[in-house]
Motif scaffolding. Sequence first.
Motif, PDB file in Angstrom:
ATOM      1  N   ILE A   1      -3.553  16.309  13.740  1.00 30.56           N
ATOM      2  CA  ILE A   1      -2.557  15.305  14.192  1.00 30.56           C
ATOM      3  C   ILE A   1      -1.190  15.997  14.266  1.00 30.56           C
ATOM      4  CG2 ILE A   1      -3.795  13.315  13.223  1.00 30.56           C
ATOM      5  CD1 ILE A   1      -1.696  13.224  10.965  1.00 30.56           C
ATOM      6  N   THR A   2      -0.258  15.353  14.903  1.00 34.06           N
ATOM      7  CA  THR A   2       1.062  15.994  15.036  1.00 34.06           C
ATOM      8  C   THR A   2       1.833  15.876  13.717  1.00 34.06           C
ATOM      9  OG1 THR A   2       2.096  13.960  15.788  1.00 34.06           O
ATOM     10  CG2 THR A   2       1.202  15.397  17.491  1.00 34.06           C
ATOM     11  N   LYS A   3       2.847  16.750  13.581  1.00 35.67           N
ATOM     12  CA  LYS A   3       3.686  16.741  12.371  1.00 35.67           C
ATOM     13  C   LYS A   3       4.443  15.412  12.268  1.00 35.67           C
ATOM     14  CE  LYS A   3       6.739  19.751  10.288  1.00 35.67           C
ATOM     15  NZ  LYS A   3       7.796  20.734  10.394  1.00 35.67           N
ATOM     16  N   ALA A   4       4.822  14.907  13.454  1.00 34.74           N
ATOM     17  CA  ALA A   4       5.577  13.640  13.499  1.00 34.74           C
ATOM     18  C   ALA A   4       4.722  12.489  12.965  1.00 34.74           C
ATOM     19  CB  ALA A   4       6.002  13.349  14.923  1.00 34.74           C
ATOM     20  N   ASN A   5       3.434  12.489  13.366  1.00 35.92           N
ATOM     21  CA  ASN A   5       2.539  11.426  12.895  1.00 35.92           C
ATOM     22  C   ASN A   5       2.274  11.540  11.399  1.00 35.92           C
ATOM     23  OD1 ASN A   5       2.236   9.937  15.176  1.00 35.92           O
ATOM     24  ND2 ASN A   5       0.333  10.889  15.843  1.00 35.92           N
ATOM     25  N   LEU A   6       2.159  12.779  10.912  1.00 31.72           N
ATOM     26  CA  LEU A   6       1.937  12.976   9.475  1.00 31.72           C
ATOM     27  C   LEU A   6       3.172  12.500   8.697  1.00 31.72           C
ATOM     28  CD1 LEU A   6      -0.204  14.136   7.523  1.00 31.72           C
ATOM     29  CD2 LEU A   6       1.112  16.237   7.490  1.00 31.72           C
TER      30      LEU A   6
ATOM     31  N   ILE B   1       0.871  -1.199   0.000  1.00 27.21           N
ATOM     32  CA  ILE B   1       0.000   0.000   0.000  1.00 27.21           C
ATOM     33  C   ILE B   1       0.902   1.243   0.000  1.00 27.21           C
ATOM     34  CG2 ILE B   1      -1.733   1.309   1.317  1.00 27.21           C
ATOM     35  CD1 ILE B   1      -2.946  -1.235   0.232  1.00 27.21           C
ATOM     36  N   ILE B   2       0.745   2.059  -1.004  1.00 28.15           N
ATOM     37  CA  ILE B   2       1.570   3.270  -1.132  1.00 28.15           C
ATOM     38  C   ILE B   2       0.732   4.489  -0.732  1.00 28.15           C
ATOM     39  CG2 ILE B   2       3.007   4.637  -2.734  1.00 28.15           C
ATOM     40  CD1 ILE B   2       3.975   1.744  -2.482  1.00 28.15           C
ATOM     41  N   VAL B   3       1.324   5.372   0.056  1.00 38.13           N
ATOM     42  CA  VAL B   3       0.628   6.604   0.462  1.00 38.13           C
ATOM     43  C   VAL B   3       1.111   7.750  -0.432  1.00 38.13           C
ATOM     44  CG1 VAL B   3       0.153   8.174   2.387  1.00 38.13           C
ATOM     45  CG2 VAL B   3       0.476   5.745   2.832  1.00 38.13           C
ATOM     46  N   ASN B   4       0.189   8.288  -1.207  1.00 38.32           N
ATOM     47  CA  ASN B   4       0.565   9.364  -2.148  1.00 38.32           C
ATOM     48  C   ASN B   4       0.216  10.743  -1.590  1.00 38.32           C
ATOM     49  OD1 ASN B   4       1.592   7.727  -4.225  1.00 38.32           O
ATOM     50  ND2 ASN B   4      -0.491   7.232  -4.895  1.00 38.32           N
ATOM     51  N   LEU B   5       0.417  10.910  -0.335  1.00 44.98           N
ATOM     52  CA  LEU B   5       0.056  12.177   0.308  1.00 44.98           C
ATOM     53  C   LEU B   5       0.912  13.331  -0.229  1.00 44.98           C
ATOM     54  CD1 LEU B   5      -2.061  12.852   2.400  1.00 44.98           C
ATOM     55  CD2 LEU B   5      -0.341  12.631   4.166  1.00 44.98           C
ATOM     56  N   ASP B   6       2.184  13.051  -0.499  1.00 44.30           N
ATOM     57  CA  ASP B   6       3.107  14.078  -1.016  1.00 44.30           C
ATOM     58  C   ASP B   6       2.591  14.654  -2.334  1.00 44.30           C
ATOM     59  OD1 ASP B   6       5.067  14.405   0.823  1.00 44.30           O
ATOM     60  OD2 ASP B   6       6.282  12.713   0.115  1.00 44.30           O
ATOM     61  N   VAL B   7       2.118  13.737  -3.198  1.00 47.54           N
ATOM     62  CA  VAL B   7       1.631  14.153  -4.522  1.00 47.54           C
ATOM     63  C   VAL B   7       0.411  15.063  -4.368  1.00 47.54           C
ATOM     64  CG1 VAL B   7       0.742  13.269  -6.727  1.00 47.54           C
ATOM     65  CG2 VAL B   7       2.469  11.951  -5.470  1.00 47.54           C
ATOM     66  N   MET B   8      -0.504  14.625  -3.488  1.00 43.44           N
ATOM     67  CA  MET B   8      -1.717  15.431  -3.279  1.00 43.44           C
ATOM     68  C   MET B   8      -1.395  16.785  -2.640  1.00 43.44           C
ATOM     69  SD  MET B   8      -4.225  14.076  -4.650  1.00 43.44           S
ATOM     70  CE  MET B   8      -5.443  15.266  -4.132  1.00 43.44           C
ATOM     71  N   LEU B   9      -0.448  16.781  -1.734  1.00 45.63           N
ATOM     72  CA  LEU B   9      -0.056  18.047  -1.083  1.00 45.63           C
ATOM     73  C   LEU B   9       0.529  19.004  -2.129  1.00 45.63           C
ATOM     74  CD1 LEU B   9       1.548  16.848   2.279  1.00 45.63           C
ATOM     75  CD2 LEU B   9      -0.350  18.444   2.058  1.00 45.63           C
ATOM     76  N   ALA B  10       1.353  18.438  -3.033  1.00 49.32           N
ATOM     77  CA  ALA B  10       1.956  19.264  -4.084  1.00 49.32           C
ATOM     78  C   ALA B  10       0.869  19.806  -5.017  1.00 49.32           C
ATOM     79  CB  ALA B  10       2.974  18.440  -4.860  1.00 49.32           C
ATOM     80  N   LYS B  11      -0.107  18.920  -5.350  1.00 54.37           N
ATOM     81  CA  LYS B  11      -1.207  19.358  -6.252  1.00 54.37           C
ATOM     82  C   LYS B  11      -2.010  20.491  -5.633  1.00 54.37           C
ATOM     83  CE  LYS B  11      -2.170  15.211  -8.974  1.00 54.37           C
ATOM     84  NZ  LYS B  11      -3.043  14.034  -9.054  1.00 54.37           N
TER      85      LYS B  11
ATOM     86  N   LEU C   1       3.080   8.836   8.370  1.00 54.30           N
ATOM     87  CA  LEU C   1       2.106   8.459   7.335  1.00 54.30           C
ATOM     88  C   LEU C   1       2.703   8.654   5.935  1.00 54.30           C
ATOM     89  CD1 LEU C   1      -0.829   7.522   7.102  1.00 54.30           C
ATOM     90  CD2 LEU C   1      -1.520   9.895   7.020  1.00 54.30           C
ATOM     91  N   LYS C   2       3.386   9.803   5.741  1.00 56.74           N
ATOM     92  CA  LYS C   2       3.964  10.118   4.436  1.00 56.74           C
ATOM     93  C   LYS C   2       5.092   9.155   4.059  1.00 56.74           C
ATOM     94  CE  LYS C   2       5.142  14.403   3.718  1.00 56.74           C
ATOM     95  NZ  LYS C   2       5.589  15.728   4.164  1.00 56.74           N
ATOM     96  N   SER C   3       5.869   8.758   5.087  1.00 61.61           N
ATOM     97  CA  SER C   3       7.034   7.897   4.797  1.00 61.61           C
ATOM     98  C   SER C   3       6.652   6.426   4.617  1.00 61.61           C
ATOM     99  CB  SER C   3       8.050   8.041   5.926  1.00 61.61           C
ATOM    100  OG  SER C   3       7.461   7.607   7.131  1.00 61.61           O
ATOM    101  N   GLY C   4       5.381   6.109   4.866  1.00 62.09           N
ATOM    102  CA  GLY C   4       4.937   4.721   4.686  1.00 62.09           C
ATOM    103  C   GLY C   4       5.260   3.817   5.860  1.00 62.09           C
ATOM    104  N   LYS C   5       5.672   4.415   6.977  1.00 64.40           N
ATOM    105  CA  LYS C   5       6.001   3.607   8.163  1.00 64.40           C
ATOM    106  C   LYS C   5       4.753   3.223   8.951  1.00 64.40           C
ATOM    107  CE  LYS C   5      10.625   5.425   8.930  1.00 64.40           C
ATOM    108  NZ  LYS C   5      11.356   6.478   9.651  1.00 64.40           N
ATOM    109  N   ALA C   6       3.641   3.935   8.688  1.00 61.64           N
ATOM    110  CA  ALA C   6       2.402   3.679   9.445  1.00 61.64           C
ATOM    111  C   ALA C   6       1.873   2.273   9.162  1.00 61.64           C
ATOM    112  CB  ALA C   6       1.361   4.716   9.066  1.00 61.64           C
ATOM    113  N   LYS C   7       1.367   1.632  10.221  1.00 62.35           N
ATOM    114  CA  LYS C   7       0.826   0.278  10.037  1.00 62.35           C
ATOM    115  C   LYS C   7      -0.669   0.296   9.754  1.00 62.35           C
ATOM    116  CE  LYS C   7       4.271  -2.425  12.348  1.00 62.35           C
ATOM    117  NZ  LYS C   7       4.582  -3.445  13.328  1.00 62.35           N
ATOM    118  N   ALA C   8      -1.355   1.371  10.144  1.00 63.99           N
ATOM    119  CA  ALA C   8      -2.791   1.481   9.897  1.00 63.99           C
ATOM    120  C   ALA C   8      -3.199   2.950   9.894  1.00 63.99           C
ATOM    121  CB  ALA C   8      -3.564   0.729  10.976  1.00 63.99           C
TER     122      ALA C   8
END
Lengths: 67, 187
Positions: free
Chosen positions: A27-32, A3-13, A35-42
């Motif tokens: 949410i905190t910047k650390a949690n975001l 599962i790839i998180v494309n949050l960076d792309v959407m933020l840029a758009k 999420l962006k780096s794909g380390k999140a498990k859920a």
Amino acid sequence: MPIIVNLDVMLAKRKMKSKDLAEIIGITKANLSILKSGKAKAIRFSTLEAICKALDCQPSDILEFQE
Amino acid sequence: MISLSSLFKWLTASFIFLVGIQFLLTFGQLAVYLSQGSFNSKQIIGIRLPEQFSDAWFIVLVLITSIALAYFIFYLLKLWVIANDFSKREVFSKENAKSLNSIGKGICIFTVTLLGIDFILNLSYFFSLINQEEATSLAYTLGKRIGYIMGILAKWFPLLILAIFMLILSELIAKGSLIKSENDLTI
């Protein structure tokens, strides 16, 4: 994880900064960053809902499945 | 009110102190032997040996018991570090699970070693039971022997239960740390 998180792309758009998005969705910047780096498990539905609202997009724009 | 984690910490510290005293008492016998050239009384982990027991074998036994006790103290110190982590509320971590697992195994090895020593030291008494005049019937002798073995096992059984409890706890903490990491990484 396939599962790839494309949050960076959407933020840029949307020309939005991570810091601003974190503040809007509450949410905190650390949690975001996790999420962006794909380390999140859920991801909670409530967080996904908030992101979609803030970026005016669909969940499929943020999450992608790759083999 | 004193919290459970602090109580655990203090209990561990007291246990270390008591085992430390036992270590000094055991190892101190070697110092007595070196200064006086003979032993005052031949005693290991509360078992008094007959006077005719050879000095050389007694020194070997004292060394083995001292090493086992030092090994036990080492694992108790590890347990004390974990008890400190518990009082800081950092319970579910992979390191704690690993340490508890090694402590459990260590206590198991210590208990089995000292159980063996205890049994070997008492073998002469065990075999002398059958020659005693009062042991007239076979049932009496058998009963006395079984009771004797149970006595030795009962002495070391609580430590074995503690070791198994530690091993179970380590598995629970390992599973807990997995759930905690999943929870921490849920955004």
